[in-house]
Design an enzyme around this catalytic site. Sequence first.
Site, PDB file in Angstrom:
ATOM      1  N   ASN A   9       0.867  -1.182   0.000  1.00 41.73           N
ATOM      2  CA  ASN A   9       0.000   0.000   0.000  1.00 41.73           C
ATOM      3  C   ASN A   9       0.901   1.227   0.000  1.00 41.73           C
ATOM      4  O   ASN A   9       1.537   1.530   1.006  1.00 41.73           O
ATOM      5  CB  ASN A   9      -0.884  -0.045   1.258  1.00 41.73           C
ATOM      6  N   TRP A  10       0.938   1.913  -1.132  1.00 38.42           N
ATOM      7  CA  TRP A  10       1.876   3.038  -1.267  1.00 38.42           C
ATOM      8  C   TRP A  10       1.307   4.347  -0.725  1.00 38.42           C
ATOM      9  O   TRP A  10       1.984   5.362  -0.741  1.00 38.42           O
ATOM     10  CB  TRP A  10       2.313   3.177  -2.734  1.00 38.42           C
ATOM     11  N   LYS A  11       0.057   4.332  -0.317  1.00 37.03           N
ATOM     12  CA  LYS A  11      -0.564   5.513   0.310  1.00 37.03           C
ATOM     13  C   LYS A  11      -0.322   6.767  -0.517  1.00 37.03           C
ATOM     14  O   LYS A  11      -0.381   6.737  -1.738  1.00 37.03           O
ATOM     15  CB  LYS A  11      -0.053   5.662   1.748  1.00 37.03           C
ATOM     16  N   HIS A  95      -9.548   0.608   4.626  1.00 36.10           N
ATOM     17  CA  HIS A  95      -8.280   0.781   5.341  1.00 36.10           C
ATOM     18  C   HIS A  95      -8.518   1.659   6.574  1.00 36.10           C
ATOM     19  O   HIS A  95      -9.330   2.581   6.540  1.00 36.10           O
ATOM     20  CB  HIS A  95      -7.242   1.432   4.413  1.00 36.10           C
ATOM     21  N   GLU A  97      -6.950   4.018   7.802  1.00 38.40           N
ATOM     22  CA  GLU A  97      -6.766   5.468   7.595  1.00 38.40           C
ATOM     23  C   GLU A  97      -8.008   6.067   6.957  1.00 38.40           C
ATOM     24  O   GLU A  97      -8.351   7.226   7.222  1.00 38.40           O
ATOM     25  CB  GLU A  97      -5.499   5.713   6.759  1.00 38.40           C
ATOM     26  N   GLU A 167      -5.479  -5.680  10.196  1.00 35.40           N
ATOM     27  CA  GLU A 167      -4.475  -4.654  10.462  1.00 35.40           C
ATOM     28  C   GLU A 167      -4.778  -3.965  11.798  1.00 35.40           C
ATOM     29  O   GLU A 167      -5.608  -3.039  11.848  1.00 35.40           O
ATOM     30  CB  GLU A 167      -4.493  -3.609   9.349  1.00 35.40           C
ATOM     31  N   GLY A 173       2.241   1.692  10.749  1.00 35.03           N
ATOM     32  CA  GLY A 173       3.156   2.820  10.635  1.00 35.03           C
ATOM     33  C   GLY A 173       3.798   3.219  11.955  1.00 35.03           C
ATOM     34  O   GLY A 173       4.381   4.292  12.074  1.00 35.03           O
ATOM     35  N   SER A 213       3.308  -2.759  10.231  1.00 32.87           N
ATOM     36  CA  SER A 213       4.763  -2.744  10.386  1.00 32.87           C
ATOM     37  C   SER A 213       5.427  -4.071  10.010  1.00 32.87           C
ATOM     38  O   SER A 213       6.349  -4.524  10.693  1.00 32.87           O
ATOM     39  CB  SER A 213       5.141  -2.322  11.814  1.00 32.87           C
ATOM     40  N   GLY A 234       2.808  -1.406   4.290  1.00 38.11           N
ATOM     41  CA  GLY A 234       2.850   0.026   3.989  1.00 38.11           C
ATOM     42  C   GLY A 234       4.283   0.477   3.764  1.00 38.11           C
ATOM     43  O   GLY A 234       4.861   0.288   2.689  1.00 38.11           O
ATOM     44  N   GLY A 235       4.890   1.041   4.800  1.00 39.29           N
ATOM     45  CA  GLY A 235       6.225   1.643   4.704  1.00 39.29           C
ATOM     46  C   GLY A 235       7.254   0.807   3.958  1.00 39.29           C
ATOM     47  O   GLY A 235       7.927   1.301   3.038  1.00 39.29           O
TER      48      GLY A 235
HETATM   49  C1  PEP Z   1      -0.785  -0.273   5.923  1.00 38.72           C
HETATM   50  O1  PEP Z   1      -0.834   0.903   5.623  1.00 38.72           O
HETATM   51  O2  PEP Z   1      -1.684  -1.011   5.522  1.00 38.72           O
HETATM   52  C2  PEP Z   1       0.332  -0.749   6.752  1.00 38.72           C
HETATM   53  C3  PEP Z   1       0.258  -1.947   7.236  1.00 38.72           C
HETATM   54  O3  PEP Z   1       1.366   0.130   6.970  1.00 38.72           O
HETATM   55  P1  PEP Z   1       2.783  -0.214   7.670  1.00 38.72           P
HETATM   56  O4  PEP Z   1       3.306  -1.476   7.040  1.00 38.72           O
HETATM   57  O5  PEP Z   1       3.653   0.973   7.346  1.00 38.72           O
HETATM   58  O6  PEP Z   1       2.528  -0.364   9.115  1.00 38.72           O
END
Ligand code: PEP
Length: 255
Positions: A9-11, A95, A97, A167, A173, A213, A234-235
């Site tokens: 997920n590049w957000k 998601h 967010e 999640e 994050g 994470s 994500g990251g």
């Molecule tokens: C996400 O945004 O779905 C996520 C899991 O982010 P991260 O891996 O950065 O925690």
Amino acid sequence: MRKKLIAGNWKLFNNAYETESLINKLIDLRAAEMGADVVVAPPFTSLHAAHRAAGRSGIELAGQDVFWEEKGAFTGEIAPGMLLDAGCKWVIIGHSERRQYFGETDETVNRKINAALKAGLKPIVCVGETLRERESDQTTAVIGKQLEGGFAGIAAGMFEKITVAYEPVWAIGTGKTATGRQAQEVHAFIRGWLGKKHGGATAQIVRILYGGSVKSSNAAELMALPDIDGALVGGASLIADDFSAIIRLSAKTGK
Ligand code: PEP
């Protein structure tokens, strides 16, 4: 046996040029040839560039969100057909967010899942609890409610197109990851819910991803757990070496 699925997920990162360059790096690293399904979700404006760059590499695309109408006076929204047109086969829905900052509810998640399925997109549906909810022992109640609301009225036969992503909000994050035990417990709860609602066969085919994470240092342990079928990253998905390491480690944990 469920093939692992690793989704990035590049957000709100990567313009068209950066998207193309990141996909080219993933292709050089043979990310989609390691034995897991690989999906990336760039911002909407980078989807065309991503589609061009991905070519026949096997890297597939997801939208980060979708609206439930196909057309109309809905400024700022993106229709399921538009995602298909931009080369997406998948879409992330619900998601945390979106739930936290943009008013997403279980009801809007449900409308989006229905619209995505109708258009032929494969939804990756996110559920997860906040830290306060976990600490007050409400984790399974919260997730059960998200599953009931999000999947209300969805027929058992549709679940072969659906992926669930667990999640925990407190792990997204933040650098904090759920322990293997915490994650497996919730994944088993989700599979149990699917089984009760739609039968054991359906529960066995649905892939349940873990997100929060995920890094190359924790992927192998998490992905080896019986009910974890991949990751929503994500990251670490923004760095080609890290993302492909996660894919490689996950693909190895065949079960
Ligand atoms: C996400 O945004 O779905 C996520 C899991 O982010 P991260 O891996 O950065 O925690």
